[in-house]
Design a protein around this motif. Structure first.
Motif, PDB file in Angstrom:
ATOM      1  N   LEU A   1       7.399   0.769  -3.820  1.00  0.00           N
ATOM      2  CA  LEU A   1       6.257   0.383  -2.984  1.00  0.00           C
ATOM      3  C   LEU A   1       6.706  -0.581  -1.850  1.00  0.00           C
ATOM      4  O   LEU A   1       6.274  -0.464  -0.544  1.00  0.00           O
ATOM      5  CB  LEU A   1       5.123  -0.096  -3.554  1.00  0.00           C
ATOM      6  CG  LEU A   1       4.304   1.230  -4.305  1.00  0.00           C
ATOM      7  CD1 LEU A   1       3.334   0.659  -5.476  1.00  0.00           C
ATOM      8  CD2 LEU A   1       3.730   2.047  -3.367  1.00  0.00           C
TER       9      LEU A   1
ATOM     10  N   PRO B   1       2.063   3.916   0.455  1.00  0.00           N
ATOM     11  CA  PRO B   1       1.578   2.851   0.676  1.00  0.00           C
ATOM     12  C   PRO B   1       1.447   2.789   2.390  1.00  0.00           C
ATOM     13  O   PRO B   1       2.076   3.583   2.992  1.00  0.00           O
ATOM     14  CB  PRO B   1       2.931   1.774   0.723  1.00  0.00           C
ATOM     15  CG  PRO B   1       3.935   2.674   0.478  1.00  0.00           C
ATOM     16  CD  PRO B   1       3.477   4.077  -0.295  1.00  0.00           C
TER      17      PRO B   1
ATOM     18  N   VAL C   1       2.190  -3.189   2.800  1.00  0.00           N
ATOM     19  CA  VAL C   1       3.052  -3.670   1.657  1.00  0.00           C
ATOM     20  C   VAL C   1       2.820  -5.379   1.666  1.00  0.00           C
ATOM     21  O   VAL C   1       2.948  -5.875   2.792  1.00  0.00           O
ATOM     22  CB  VAL C   1       4.290  -3.053   1.830  1.00  0.00           C
ATOM     23  CG1 VAL C   1       5.272  -3.833   0.902  1.00  0.00           C
ATOM     24  CG2 VAL C   1       4.483  -1.761   1.792  1.00  0.00           C
TER      25      VAL C   1
ATOM     26  N   GLU D   1       0.753   8.970  -7.854  1.00  0.00           N
ATOM     27  CA  GLU D   1       1.470   7.965  -6.537  1.00  0.00           C
ATOM     28  C   GLU D   1       0.791   7.109  -5.841  1.00  0.00           C
ATOM     29  O   GLU D   1      -0.363   7.826  -5.413  1.00  0.00           O
ATOM     30  CB  GLU D   1       2.598   8.485  -6.126  1.00  0.00           C
ATOM     31  CG  GLU D   1       3.753   8.915  -6.941  1.00  0.00           C
ATOM     32  CD  GLU D   1       4.856   9.753  -6.397  1.00  0.00           C
ATOM     33  OE1 GLU D   1       6.105   9.415  -6.776  1.00  0.00           O
ATOM     34  OE2 GLU D   1       4.602  10.154  -5.179  1.00  0.00           O
TER      35      GLU D   1
ATOM     36  N   CYS E   1       1.177  -1.021 -11.725  1.00  0.00           N
ATOM     37  CA  CYS E   1       2.556   0.146 -11.331  1.00  0.00           C
ATOM     38  C   CYS E   1       3.570  -0.845 -12.225  1.00  0.00           C
ATOM     39  O   CYS E   1       3.568  -1.889 -12.539  1.00  0.00           O
ATOM     40  CB  CYS E   1       3.066   0.240 -10.016  1.00  0.00           C
ATOM     41  SG  CYS E   1       3.243  -1.262  -9.330  1.00  0.00           S
TER      42      CYS E   1
END
Length: 301
Positions: free
Chosen positions: A255, A295, A298, A292, A247
């Motif tokens: 995120l 999440p 994290v 995409e 990303c």
């Protein structure tokens, strides 16, 4: 105000080659102390007398523990034929004996029943909970109880040596939740001679191999020194079985705040669980949908 945890923010995996005579929790406590880490956990208990891979996660790597716990694992173990014990290993009392000894061919033929999708009853001396209590606590109190059979995937179970008529060495690759002691017990019963585990070593677990394991002596030698961090493997090793998505800085920022972030897909398909990285570091684990990552975990490294 909540009390802050003492210790360092250190993140990663330590592959310990666990010795005999120590519990898995004692290993974790020693590792946490040695690294002065705020947080530590392990991916799959080994019995005190078992050796081999005990993967210890530190800091943010503890969020990847479920992926190692769910991964395939391999064990090499020796079954003592002709004796049953109440613990299904050498720590217990002998409860039955037999003079019968199967041939090599009979052992190999019997192994087929223990591969694939099987149902396994855990040992009574295990951490399985029965009405809120650990089975081993009930067993120590001589309580009469039964443990329900549980599903287990055994990918492979092979004979690798027959040192003498009383012993056979096996290697097993299996999924989550398997008890090697139960395999030895049930194999002995199937062969009509009884059996229990005499030696047990976990030779690999997911991406972690015993040959790469660190000894407790080495951990104690380097404890609380800057050099000990060199023993760590990256957090990302715990995500080895999931597709990696890269990303941008903007996607990583989203995120990290728990929001969907744009990623560049590789092998992931819509609905796959995957992890996103930025500049080589894991940012989040989640579900990939239409460019995409959404999440679920994290990482704050």
């Amino acid at each position: 105000m909540a009390r802050r945890k003492k210790g360092r923010d250190v993140h990663g995996w330590l592959v310990v080659d666990k010795p005999k005579g120590i519990t898995s929790n004692a290993v974790v406590n020693k590792v946490r102390w040695a690294f002065e880490a705020k947080k530590a956990g392990h991916a799959g208990t080994l019995d005190p007398e078992a050796t081999g891979v005990l993967a210890v996660a530190l800091g943010e790597a503890t969020k990847t523990v479920p992926y190692i716990t769910d991964a395939l694992k391999a064990y090499r173990f020796t079954v003592r034929l002709g004796q049953a014990t109440n613990t299904d290993d050498t720590e217990g009392e002998i409860t039955a004996t037999s003079d019968a000894r199967p041939t090599d061919g009979e052992i190999v033929a019997a192994l087929g029943a223990f591969t694939g999708d099987i149902m396994q009853v855990p040992p009574k001396f295990s951490a399985v909970k029965i009405d809120g209590e650990r089975a081993y606590e009930l067993a120590r109190d001589d309580e009469d109880f039964e443990i329900a059979a549980r599903p287990l995937w055994v990918e492979e179970l092979v004979m690798v040596a027959r040192p003498d008529p009383d012993h056979v060495v096996l290697e097993m690759t299996c999924g989550k939740g398997g008890y090697v002691r139960a395999i030895a017990r049930d194999l002995g019963e199937a062969l009509g001679c009884f059996g229990h585990v005499a030696e047990l070593r976990r030779i690999w677990s997911g991406p972690f191999d015993a040959e790469d394991g660190v000894s407790m002596e080495r951990i104690e030698e380097l404890a609380r020194t800057p050099e000990i961090d060199d023993l760590l493997r990256p957090l990302e090793d715990g995500l080895d079985d999931l597709p990696e998505l890269r990303c941008t800085a903007e996607g990583a920022a989203k995120l990290r705040h728990g929001n969907p972030g744009m990623v560049i897909t590789s092998d992931a398909e819509y609905g796959d669980e995957a992890w996103a990285s930025h500049e080589g570091k894991a940012v989040a684990v989640g579900i990939y949908r239409a460019g995409e990552l959404h999440p679920s975990r994290v990482f704050n490294q």
